[in-house]
Write a protein that holds these residues in place. Structure first.
Motif, PDB file in Angstrom:
ATOM      1  N   ASP A 784      16.352  29.066  94.727  1.00 47.53           N
ATOM      2  CA  ASP A 784      17.818  29.120  94.830  1.00 47.53           C
ATOM      3  C   ASP A 784      18.283  28.217  95.968  1.00 47.53           C
ATOM      4  OD1 ASP A 784      18.156  30.928  92.764  1.00 47.53           O
ATOM      5  OD2 ASP A 784      18.233  32.691  94.076  1.00 47.53           O
ATOM      6  N   ARG A 787      17.867  24.573  94.899  1.00 49.04           N
ATOM      7  CA  ARG A 787      18.810  24.239  93.823  1.00 49.04           C
ATOM      8  C   ARG A 787      20.229  24.082  94.362  1.00 49.04           C
ATOM      9  NH1 ARG A 787      21.324  27.838  90.744  1.00 49.04           N
ATOM     10  NH2 ARG A 787      19.864  29.503  91.340  1.00 49.04           N
ATOM     11  N   GLU A 788      20.638  24.987  95.245  1.00 45.33           N
ATOM     12  CA  GLU A 788      21.978  24.915  95.814  1.00 45.33           C
ATOM     13  C   GLU A 788      22.145  23.676  96.688  1.00 45.33           C
ATOM     14  OE1 GLU A 788      22.279  28.611  97.822  1.00 45.33           O
ATOM     15  OE2 GLU A 788      22.400  29.808  95.974  1.00 45.33           O
ATOM     16  N   HIS A 789      21.101  23.364  97.483  1.00 43.99           N
ATOM     17  CA  HIS A 789      21.200  22.185  98.339  1.00 43.99           C
ATOM     18  C   HIS A 789      21.141  20.885  97.533  1.00 43.99           C
ATOM     19  CE1 HIS A 789      20.658  24.986 101.662  1.00 43.99           C
ATOM     20  NE2 HIS A 789      20.990  24.018 102.483  1.00 43.99           N
ATOM     21  N   MET A 790      20.454  20.922  96.403  1.00 43.26           N
ATOM     22  CA  MET A 790      20.451  19.745  95.555  1.00 43.26           C
ATOM     23  C   MET A 790      21.832  19.519  94.945  1.00 43.26           C
ATOM     24  SD  MET A 790      17.949  18.668  92.384  1.00 43.26           S
ATOM     25  CE  MET A 790      16.675  18.044  93.476  1.00 43.26           C
ATOM     26  N   GLU A 791      22.502  20.599  94.564  1.00 42.00           N
ATOM     27  CA  GLU A 791      23.858  20.466  94.016  1.00 42.00           C
ATOM     28  C   GLU A 791      24.803  19.877  95.051  1.00 42.00           C
ATOM     29  OE1 GLU A 791      24.856  24.367  92.744  1.00 42.00           O
ATOM     30  OE2 GLU A 791      23.484  24.375  91.016  1.00 42.00           O
ATOM     31  N   LEU A 792      24.676  20.350  96.325  1.00 43.64           N
ATOM     32  CA  LEU A 792      25.522  19.831  97.395  1.00 43.64           C
ATOM     33  C   LEU A 792      25.214  18.359  97.673  1.00 43.64           C
ATOM     34  CD1 LEU A 792      25.413  22.847  99.888  1.00 43.64           C
ATOM     35  CD2 LEU A 792      27.335  22.161  98.448  1.00 43.64           C
ATOM     36  N   THR A 794      23.943  16.183  95.583  1.00 48.41           N
ATOM     37  CA  THR A 794      24.373  15.382  94.429  1.00 48.41           C
ATOM     38  C   THR A 794      25.862  15.111  94.512  1.00 48.41           C
ATOM     39  OG1 THR A 794      22.644  16.366  93.062  1.00 48.41           O
ATOM     40  CG2 THR A 794      24.467  15.303  91.915  1.00 48.41           C
ATOM     41  N   LYS A 795      26.652  16.125  94.879  1.00 46.48           N
ATOM     42  CA  LYS A 795      28.100  15.926  95.013  1.00 46.48           C
ATOM     43  C   LYS A 795      28.426  14.941  96.124  1.00 46.48           C
ATOM     44  CE  LYS A 795      29.473  20.496  93.305  1.00 46.48           C
ATOM     45  NZ  LYS A 795      30.119  21.793  93.659  1.00 46.48           N
ATOM     46  N   GLU A 832      17.741  30.021  85.645  1.00 43.97           N
ATOM     47  CA  GLU A 832      18.266  28.855  86.373  1.00 43.97           C
ATOM     48  C   GLU A 832      17.161  28.148  87.154  1.00 43.97           C
ATOM     49  OE1 GLU A 832      21.479  32.023  86.152  1.00 43.97           O
ATOM     50  OE2 GLU A 832      19.344  31.914  86.605  1.00 43.97           O
ATOM     51  N   PHE A 836      15.396  24.511  86.751  1.00 45.23           N
ATOM     52  CA  PHE A 836      15.405  23.619  87.905  1.00 45.23           C
ATOM     53  C   PHE A 836      14.033  22.999  88.155  1.00 45.23           C
ATOM     54  CE2 PHE A 836      14.656  23.356  92.573  1.00 45.23           C
ATOM     55  CZ  PHE A 836      15.476  22.276  92.848  1.00 45.23           C
TER      56      PHE A 836
END
Length: 840
Positions: A784, A787-792, A794-795, A832, A836
């Motif tokens: 988790d 995954r969350e840090h990858m989303e941040l 990527t943005k 999820e 990932f």
């Protein structure tokens, strides 16, 4: 004592002893009553109080009266053991927990030296100390039995404690549904060991009683401790007690043996009948909840009545020859065997009652197909059936294979797998449901096993505890604890890791998750804490204690004291091999009290004597010269004790060294108090900088709790602070990483993330996960995080950070796959996180 001692001195000594004994009694009794609800705080307070008593005795010269012979191998071994544990505190890996564990052992060692000093001053203090022991365990036993049943007495104590501690959620022991009393210590195994020592102490008190009052008191202590012991139903304690009773009888001596046998047999009979009659009130409410205490009272009078005939029994058996005694023993063994056989053979129906829990029975079945036939009356509500099998590997991990789960049918089919060692049948039903019959049949309906719903003569809690004893989960898991404890010891075999090492290091070695603070074996615990050096010191304590008793096997005059102390030592040695007894502070105080009695009574060398002859008038003639025989017809020389002189007492340099050694823990306790108050004062309205400076001071004053202060420091730190704070924060963060516990690594992750040290953050995240490699939730939390840090990232289009995340997330997934190749457990990622890791 020297006969020339003045009367005024004797009065002073007696007054001091009385006051000290009263204070020791209060401390140990309150410790035993409060330990289960206050934890390490009462342990430190009790130890600190004992330490003040010891230091006062040292400073006021009470130890100057000890003869040189008091410094025997037992005393030396305990001193070395204490020194090793004190040094280990400075490199301990468990922080504040280490000081709590250290206080357990320190309290016991202090009681040892106080016992030696008190008994040396007045031998009658021996009986007082053993009375203290038996009374403390008996009082705790009454509160324990009450808390598991009626609850009024323990309720009063709970209300008082709740008001003092401002905590309305306190519990004072209780009852494990259908199995046993948990005790006021909340640990039935440790309490069983304490009550076993209480039984043996009470037996000595009865056998050596000089008045009716003493006999009446010791009879009450016998029944209360024995009933409390049985209600705890600790298999390890029972094994230790069996050997202790054998030693008690064997070492009692010919003249005392029949009395000992009579006391033991009558106590067993009365206590077992009390438990049998009172168990149905355990865990209940209303009038039936009075049964345990009422049956205790009734069978206490029964034991009192039976013990009145002890002297008549002794006189009768004294005239018997060996053959008649052997016949009597054979008859007793046959009667016991017949009773035990009837207890496990005669069955009865089982009725579900409030607090009875589920009905769980074990049966040994060969692999194959079976059917289960149940005969029960159905009350309103749902009845469920669970059939599961277990092998030795599953027993050690507390897992099983479910063969059937659901509503029972007329005949429920199930298949026992090839690797099964035991099969469990568990029925849950509404109150009032009666189970008359449980039968396992083959497919043709032929009965394979008739399973007893209940036992006519065996108390339910014993029947429930004995289910599946050949594949016992607790026993199987203990071997896992032992193995992991030895792995921890191998990491630092010479000096260990400091007090409480097992808890701080077990994450690094365990193959699956379990929670325990100790390996349930004090010898392995000592090896983990202090290495081979500490283990040798502890082994020396027990060896020299046993050797002191063995040397006096024939010459000991007070056989009741000798046999009871011998039995207590055996109990301690055996039970500490399978249980966490010495991990209890109050147990240490009781155990070292017993060791102190062994040391002062049997550990000292024989007094120096000089031969003298008596004149016809009864006066002492001149000593017979060496090599010069007495004149013919003269009286035979006799030995006369030579009392200690100034040169015969313990040298002052030894006493000063002991005082200096015991000042070390005093300074440690004071440092903890000063450190905590410094931080508390700075945090109450001061500036952030002042608070952080106080935390830095706290790491020095309260060094055993330094990781707590360092964690608070890096949590409080922000990158905007001056450079001097950053340097300290960096050092503290690295110290927490080196400490290598899951919590300290979590603080370090937060710090490095806050200071944008990303690669170091991800390295620690993966290392932290390796400590909880068997935990499904921990693995999901790790992915988790990635995954969350990858989303941040990527943005934010942060390409370097994306590469780092993929690198370390992939490494974490490789860790998981490597672990699953050898793990007995299954770990499933969330949908999820599964998506990932596949996308990496």
């Amino acid at each position: 004592m020297n006969p020339n001692t003045k009367k005024a001195s004797f009065i002073t000594i007696d007054s001091y002893s009385k006051i000290t004994l009263i204070l020791i009694s209060i401390i140990i009794t309150l410790y035993m009553l409060l330990d289960g609800v206050t934890g390490d705080s009462v342990s430190k307070l009790a130890t600190f109080s004992m330490l003040l008593l010891l230091l006062f005795a040292m400073v006021t010269g009470k130890f100057r009266e000890l003869p040189k012979t008091a410094v025997n191998p037992m005393v030396i071994s305990i001193s070395v053991y204490f020194l090793i544990y004190t040094v280990s505190l400075f490199y301990a890996t468990t922080g504040q927990f280490a000081l709590g564990v250290y206080s357990y052992y320190l309290g016991g060692i202090i009681v040892f030296f106080l016992t030696v000093m008190l008994v040396n001053r007045e031998t009658s203090n021996t009986r007082t100390l053993l009375s203290l022991l038996a009374c403390s365990t008996a009082l705790s036993g009454i509160f324990s039995i009450d808390s598991a049943s009626w609850g009024w007495l323990s309720g009063v104590l709970r209300n008082v404690l709740s008001a003092l501690l401002k905590n309305d959620s306190l519990t004072l022991g209780g009852f494990e549904a259908g199995t046993r009393m948990t005790s006021i210590l909340t640990n039935p195994n440790v309490f069983a060991s304490l009550t076993a020592l209480g039984i043996l102490s009470a037996a000595y008190l009865f056998l050596s009683a000089q008045s009716k009052r003493q006999k009446h008191l010791s009879t009450g202590l016998l029944i209360v401790n024995a009933v409390s012991f049985l209600y705890c139903f600790s298999l390890g304690a029972m094994m230790g007690m069996l050997f202790s009773v054998v030693i008690f009888i064997a070492s009692a001596g010919k003249e005392e043996r029949s009395r000992v046998v009579y006391v033991i047999l009558t106590t067993i009979a009365a206590s077992f009948l009390s438990v049998f009659a009172g168990f149905s009130g355990m865990g209940k409410s209303g009038a039936i909840a009075l049964l345990p205490l009422l049956s205790l009272l009734i069978f206490g009078f029964v034991l009192f009545f039976l013990l009145r005939y002890m002297d008549a029994f002794t006189a009768k058996t004294a005239s018997w020859g060996k053959r008649r005694i052997v016949v009597l023993l054979v008859i007793l063994v046959l009667l016991f065997s017949a009773g035990a056989g009837a207890a496990v053979s005669l069955s009865d129906s089982f009725t579900f009652q409030p607090g009875s829990g589920s009905l769980r029975r074990a049966v040994s079945l060969e692999p194959g197909d079976y059917e289960l036939a149940l005969s029960l009356s159905k009350e309103e509500g749902k009845t469920t059936l669970l059939i599961e099998s277990q092998n030795y590997g599953q027993a050690s991990t507390h897992t099983s294979t479910v063969l059937y789960e659901g509503v029972p049918e007329n005949t429920t089919s199930f298949t026992v797998p090839m690797d099964s060692n035991i099969t469990f049948i568990e029925i849950s039903a509404p109150n009032g449901t009666v189970v008359d019959r449980i039968a396992v049949t083959d497919e043709k309906g032929s009965i394979i096993k008739n399973v007893k719903p209940d036992y006519l003569l065996l108390p339910s809690f014993m029947a429930n505890r004995l289910q599946g004893i050949l594949v016992n989960q607790n026993a199987a898991q203990r071997f896992v604890f032992f193995e992991d404890g030895l792995k921890i010891a191998a990491m630092s075999p010479i000096i260990g890791h400091g007090p409480g090492a097992f808890e701080s290091k077990v994450l690094e070695v365990q193959d699956y998750y379990y929670e325990t603070k100790t390996p349930h074996n004090h010898y392995i615990q000592t090896l983990d804490d202090t290495g081979v050096l500490g283990l040798l010191a502890f082994a020396a304590i027990m060896f020299f204690s046993a050797a002191a008793l063995i040397r006096k096997a024939r010459s000991a005059e007070n056989r009741a004291l000798y046999s009871s102390l011998s039995a207590m030592l055996v109990m301690m040695i055996i039970h500490s091999a399978v249980e966490v007894t010495f991990f209890s502070g109050v147990y240490n105080m009781v155990a070292y009290l017993i060791l102190g009695l062994i040391s002062i009574h049997y550990g000292q060398k024989v007094e120096k004597t000089s031969p003298v002859v008596e004149s016809a008038a009864g006066g002492a003639a001149a000593s017979v010269g060496k090599g010069k025989p007495a004149a013919k017809g003269a009286e035979k020389p006799r030995k006369k004790a030579v009392y200690a002189t100034a040169t015969d007492v313990v040298p002052s340099v030894v006493l000063r060294s002991a005082l200096a050694l015991f000042l070390i823990p005093l300074l440690i306790f004071i440092g903890q108090f000063a450190g905590q108050n410094t931080v508390k004062g700075a945090g109450a309205g001061g500036s952030t900088e002042k608070f952080m400076n106080a935390l830095k001071t706290g790491t020095i004053l309260d060094f055993t709790n330094d990781n707590s202060y360092k964690s608070s420091y890096i949590i409080t730190y922000t990158p905007e602070m001056p450079e001097t704070y950053k340097a300290t924060a960096e050092q503290y963060a690295q110290d927490l990483v080196d400490h290598n516990s899951f919590s300290s690594l979590s603080y370090a992750v937060s710090y490095y993330l806050k200071t944008n040290q990303l690669e170091k953050t991800y390295q620690i995240v993966n290392h932290r996960q390796s400590l909880l490699r068997y935990d499904k939730d921990a693995w999901n939390e790790t992915f988790d995080f990635y995954r969350e840090h990858m989303e941040l990232a990527t943005k934010a289009n942060a390409t370097p950070e994306l590469a780092l995340i993929k690198k370390y997330a992939s490494a974490a997934y490789d860790q998981l796959k490597a672990y699953l190749e050898t793990s007995p457990l299954e770990i499933t990622l969330s949908e999820e996180n599964q998506a990932f890791v596949v996308g990496l």
